[in-house]
Design an enzyme around this catalytic site. Sequence first.
Site, PDB file in Angstrom:
ATOM      1  N   LYS A  30       2.516  -7.248   3.066  1.00 19.04           N
ATOM      2  CA  LYS A  30       2.580  -6.332   1.872  1.00 19.04           C
ATOM      3  C   LYS A  30       4.025  -5.772   2.030  1.00 19.04           C
ATOM      4  O   LYS A  30       4.536  -5.006   3.037  1.00 19.04           O
ATOM      5  CB  LYS A  30       1.535  -5.325   1.820  1.00 19.04           C
ATOM      6  N   SER A 105      -4.166  -2.127  -4.730  1.00 23.98           N
ATOM      7  CA  SER A 105      -2.816  -2.588  -5.079  1.00 23.98           C
ATOM      8  C   SER A 105      -2.215  -3.867  -4.143  1.00 23.98           C
ATOM      9  O   SER A 105      -1.064  -4.077  -4.349  1.00 23.98           O
ATOM     10  CB  SER A 105      -1.941  -1.122  -4.375  1.00 23.98           C
ATOM     11  N   SER A 129      -7.283  -0.694  -1.664  1.00 27.53           N
ATOM     12  CA  SER A 129      -6.278  -1.525  -1.892  1.00 27.53           C
ATOM     13  C   SER A 129      -6.184  -2.778  -1.350  1.00 27.53           C
ATOM     14  O   SER A 129      -5.474  -3.813  -1.552  1.00 27.53           O
ATOM     15  CB  SER A 129      -5.101  -0.825  -1.744  1.00 27.53           C
TER      16      SER A 129
END
Lengths: 439, 94
Positions: A30, A105, A129
């Site tokens: 990420k 997210s 997330s």
Amino acid sequence: MATGYNGYVTAERIEGADDGPLAGVTVAVKDNISTEGVRTTCGSAMLEDYVPPFDATVVERLERAGATIPGKTNMDEFGMGTTTETSAFGPVENPAAPGHVPGGSSGGSAAVVAAGDADLALGSDTGGSIRCPAAFCGVVGIKPTYGLVSRYGLVAYANSLEQIGPIAPTVEEAAELLAVIAGPDERDATTRMPPEQGGDGEDGGNGDGGDLEYASAADGDVTGLDIGIPTELVEGADERVTEVFRDAIAGLEDRGASTREVELPSVEYAVESYYVIAMSEASSNLARFDGVRYGQSGGYDGNWNETFAESRRKGFGDEVKRRVLLGTYALSAGYHDKYYAKAQDARAWIQQDFDEALSEADVLASPTMPVPPMELGESLSDPMTMYLADANTTPVNMANLPAISVPAGETDEGLPVGLQFVGPAWGERRIIRAGSALA
Amino acid sequence: MSDDADAVGSEEVRHVAGLARVDLAEEDIDRFTEQFADILASFEALDEVPEVDREEDLANVMRPDETREGLAREETLENAPETEDGCFKGPRVS
């Protein structure tokens, strides 16, 4: 390697060690996790050109384990979103449900795993997330116990809530990746060795988690497992979701698990208290972005405050501005007691409720998300609607507990549905065993 | 307006934006004012939360205060939009 669904912000390969438990395995990371020499944008225009001079601890551990990092995955800006539509680099489309959001997210991380463009991925979970995009993309995601995985090198959003964790096609693979990244790190003082591994809570030493082993728990054996189902987390969910959830639970009962209803009255306040705490911490954490040491410059004329405000107007997107402003408001004189102090009360209450429920049952189960994946663009204009989608995931962060989202099936329209198991603190092996009965 | 917790006006949004050092366009202020009213109205639910005793299970994490290698000066300056004589360059202090 660019993807048609916009999964990567930067597709630049980082090679790991020649051998190790993850040799030959690709692990996407990420884009809020620092990679030395490879830009780390947090999905924000503010950090469009930011290249970290150091690696996050989890990246060091991936490299040491032999993993290859194929790229940095797209995400909601600074982790603030439930759909991966707030990225300055454009939204991600769900490869498992075209036309729909991948969840957020960590939407890019779940999407590249679902599409097979990476074997595994790392995400970060502040209020769901990792679990939300895992559920929406039909893959597995683990949010570890607070303190199991180092956040050194993770660009902070809300420190008291967030953990880095694995996303994978199967529970066993997620467990293998967790073992690589877990364990104390002297550069994150909140990390510790799990108590059953002899950790005394004061060990911030240089252990590398080498003793931790999770994959052997993924044996699919749920005989005698006592599953508590919090009514509050099922009643509010969309019927298309609860139907799949109940079928999955029935399947577990057929395999020897038993179920009981449990009550978590405090979770009614989880979303509101979560957002007050997360926004407050965000307003403080994101104060560092002033365009001087890194980020979008606000120029060199005028006074400091005007220049910083200009940097932040240009660098931050709407959702980030909203959370920074609301957090500033919640902490400001006259409102601190009304919002922040009450949210901390709610957090303590939620922790007590989970403690009690987990003294009656081995694990708790609920739908990961109360809704199936939204259509792209559907929820962006109404922030509160988006926040309420976090009803089932935020309580877990508030209680510092481990949770796993596993694919439970699909709605009639073919949209993925995830099932969430929550365990006691440091009970990763227990939720991995439960989850492995499904994936 | 600032004493009325149940409603947030555009002046208050402007004030908070100033505190947070975020320059907002006029149309953002109108939109945010509307959205904040909605979000803060839902936060009102927290009034119903009882006071709860917190049982924090915390331990201090200590280590000897020893010097160790850190980032080199050039590395820390790599991402700065502007530098001068090996230092960050910020706006003038006027």
